[in-house]
Design an enzyme around this catalytic site. Structure first.
Site, short mmCIF file in Angstrom:
data_model
loop_
_atom_site.label_atom_id
_atom_site.label_comp_id
_atom_site.label_asym_id
_atom_site.label_seq_id
_atom_site.Cartn_x
_atom_site.Cartn_y
_atom_site.Cartn_z
CB THR A 259 -0.89 0.01 1.26
OG1 THR A 259 -1.47 1.30 1.41
CG2 THR A 259 -0.10 -0.30 2.52
CE1 TYR B 239 -3.72 -2.26 5.25
CE2 TYR B 239 -3.35 0.02 4.63
CZ TYR B 239 -3.64 -1.28 4.28
OH TYR B 239 -3.83 -1.62 2.96
N1 LIG Z 1 -8.63 -2.01 -2.19
C1 LIG Z 1 -7.72 -1.05 -2.11
O1 LIG Z 1 -7.99 0.11 -2.47
C2 LIG Z 1 -6.31 -1.40 -1.64
C3 LIG Z 1 -5.36 -0.38 -1.59
C4 LIG Z 1 -4.06 -0.68 -1.16
C5 LIG Z 1 -3.73 -1.98 -0.82
N2 LIG Z 1 -4.68 -2.95 -0.88
C6 LIG Z 1 -4.30 -4.32 -0.48
O2 LIG Z 1 -4.74 -5.24 -1.45
C7 LIG Z 1 -5.11 -6.48 -0.82
C8 LIG Z 1 -6.48 -6.89 -1.29
O3 LIG Z 1 -7.39 -5.83 -0.97
P1 LIG Z 1 -8.94 -5.96 -1.24
O4 LIG Z 1 -9.44 -4.60 -1.55
O5 LIG Z 1 -9.22 -7.09 -2.15
O6 LIG Z 1 -9.44 -6.32 0.24
P2 LIG Z 1 -10.67 -7.26 0.67
O7 LIG Z 1 -10.91 -6.98 2.12
O8 LIG Z 1 -11.79 -7.12 -0.27
O9 LIG Z 1 -10.04 -8.73 0.50
C9 LIG Z 1 -9.20 -9.30 1.45
C10 LIG Z 1 -9.62 -10.75 1.63
O10 LIG Z 1 -8.75 -11.35 2.58
C11 LIG Z 1 -9.54 -12.19 3.42
N3 LIG Z 1 -8.82 -12.32 4.68
C12 LIG Z 1 -8.68 -11.40 5.67
N4 LIG Z 1 -7.96 -11.90 6.66
C13 LIG Z 1 -7.61 -13.17 6.30
C14 LIG Z 1 -6.86 -14.19 6.91
N5 LIG Z 1 -6.33 -14.03 8.13
N6 LIG Z 1 -6.70 -15.35 6.26
C15 LIG Z 1 -7.26 -15.55 5.03
N7 LIG Z 1 -7.98 -14.62 4.40
C16 LIG Z 1 -8.16 -13.44 5.03
C17 LIG Z 1 -10.88 -11.50 3.57
O11 LIG Z 1 -11.93 -12.38 3.92
C18 LIG Z 1 -11.05 -10.91 2.16
O12 LIG Z 1 -11.79 -11.79 1.34
C19 LIG Z 1 -5.03 -6.23 0.70
O13 LIG Z 1 -3.87 -6.83 1.19
C20 LIG Z 1 -4.98 -4.73 0.82
O14 LIG Z 1 -4.22 -4.31 1.95
C21 LIG Z 1 -5.97 -2.69 -1.27
#
Ligand SMILES: NC(=O)c1ccc[n+]([C@@H]2O[C@H](COP(=O)([O-])OP(=O)(O)OC[C@H]3O[C@@H](n4cnc5c(N)ncnc54)[C@H](O)[C@@H]3O)[C@@H](O)[C@H]2O)c1
Length: 348
Positions: A126, A166
């Site tokens: 991120t 985070y």
């Molecule tokens: N969406 C954004 O704008 C954004 C921006 C920067 C970084 N990210 C990173 O991208 C990645 C994906 O983001 P996203 O938007 O798809 O998030 P999301 O919350 O939609 O998906 C994350 C998934 O991980 C699963 N999860 C959480 N904890 C878990 C665990 N302990 N074991 C197994 N599964 C687990 C959740 O159930 C969920 O389905 C994340 O790591 C996030 O930090 C996202």
């Protein structure tokens, strides 16, 4: 299996799984279904794809379970997407955040090092690893803050300053990814994502701000909304990246893995797809036909005034650049949000 997607039932994971399966790749989707909407994304994937994939109900904090999956599956690529994703939640429960993001990533890397050292790991980090960016020079117009010294956005040379639990847990995780390449020769790549949006995103007020404000705009248009309260002045700027472009990041990087292993890339929609909150509200008001109104409250801790990714390193490294223009993407996001408001999975 070709691909293992941890967090594969999340927003990024569901979009990536869908695209990979449509192209005939074999996929294992691992998730603990903790995120609101994850079970719906799993059902959605089941409704669209019958073969060539499996769902694994597992938790990345469980080192033995992850080792088992990696040892049995020998995936060619692991998109490690599972995470605790909200800055606010990390402040409320820093241990959960650390165990999910830092320890969870360590578990994935250890599983690969010990059991499948040829697997490549693509990690979703991120822009929060850069902290509040308080040291940069900002200009100001009537609708947004500007970056005085960075016309193309911010590149990977910014100093690292993980801020909020985070920001720290993601920084820790991505540095382990990088170092497992240096120390053990693992094929790891890190993407520092800024804001992303698109279908299959179940936005909340804590995470997924484009989706969240789309829902607010639709509720305002239906005259059903509470007054909108935002942190800061509304002039804070982010670049936004649509899910279709995001999927291409992982697919293209996989194709170029031998050339880019060990690298870190800023990934985002770039300057052309940057928006302040004020500009977003104006655009959403025009798209829904009902102006949006809001009230300001103090800034949140560690909020960045501007983050726009300079993605030119990714273009040079693996030929990626965003294609979806944000006006188009936002119109599509409103459609997805309309469906959410009409569904049984109401806004949190
Ligand atoms: N969406 C954004 O704008 C954004 C921006 C920067 C970084 N990210 C990173 O991208 C990645 C994906 O983001 P996203 O938007 O798809 O998030 P999301 O919350 O939609 O998906 C994350 C998934 O991980 C699963 N999860 C959480 N904890 C878990 C665990 N302990 N074991 C197994 N599964 C687990 C959740 O159930 C969920 O389905 C994340 O790591 C996030 O930090 C996202």
């Amino acid at each position: 299996m070709n691909w293992l997607l941890t967090g594969g039932c999340g927003f990024v994971g569901a979009n990536l799984a869908d695209a990979l399966l449509a192209d005939g790749d074999s996929v294992a989707v691992l998730d603990n279904l903790s995120r609101r909407g994850a079970a719906e994304n799993l059902s959605w994937l089941r409704s669209r794809h019958s073969g060539n994939w499996q769902f694994i109900d597992a938790d990345v904090r469980d080192a033995e379970a992850i080792a088992r999956v990696v040892r049995h599956g020998q995936p060619r690529f692991i998109a490690h997407l599972a995470g605790q994703v909200a800055m606010t939640t990390s402040l409320a429960n820093p241990r959960l955040d650390f165990e999910t993001n830092a320890l969870g990533t360590f578990n994935v890397l250890e599983a690969v090092r010990l059991h499948a050292p040829d697997s490549a790991v693509l990690y979703s980090s991120t822009n929060k690893v850069y902290g509040s960016l308080a040291g940069l020079s900002y200009g100001e117009t009537s609708s947004r803050y500007t970056l005085v010294d960075h016309p193309h956005g911010l590149d990977e040379a910014l100093p690292l300053d993980g801020s909020s639990p985070y920001g720290c847990s993601k920084l820790c995780a991505e540095q382990y990814c990088r170092d497992y390449h240096r120390m053990y020769g693992l094929k790891t790549v890190v993407f520092r994502h800024s804001s992303m949006y698109g279908g299959r995103q179940f936005a909340t007020c804590d995470q997924g701000w484009i989706g969240w404000f789309c829902l607010q705009a639709l509720q305002a248009a239906a005259a059903a909304a509470n007054p909108l309260v935002i942190s800061g002045t509304g002039k804070q700027v982010r670049d936004v990246l649509h899910a279709r472009d995001l999927v291409q990041v992982y697919r293209r990087a996989a194709r170029h893995i031998d050339a880019i292993a060990g690298q870190i890339y800023n990934i985002g929609g770039g300057m052309a797809n940057s928006l302040s909150l004020i500009e977003l509200f104006d655009l959403l008001g025009r798209l829904t036909g009902r102006p949006m109104h809001w009230q300001c409250q103090p800034w949140r801790a560690a909020d960045q005034k501007v983050f726009v990714a300079d993605f030119r390193r990714a273009t040079a490294g693996f030929g990626w650049a965003p294609q979806v223009e944000h006006h188009q993407g936002l119109a599509e996001m409103l459609d997805w949000s309309r469906g959410l408001l009409g569904s049984s999975l109401r806004v949190a």
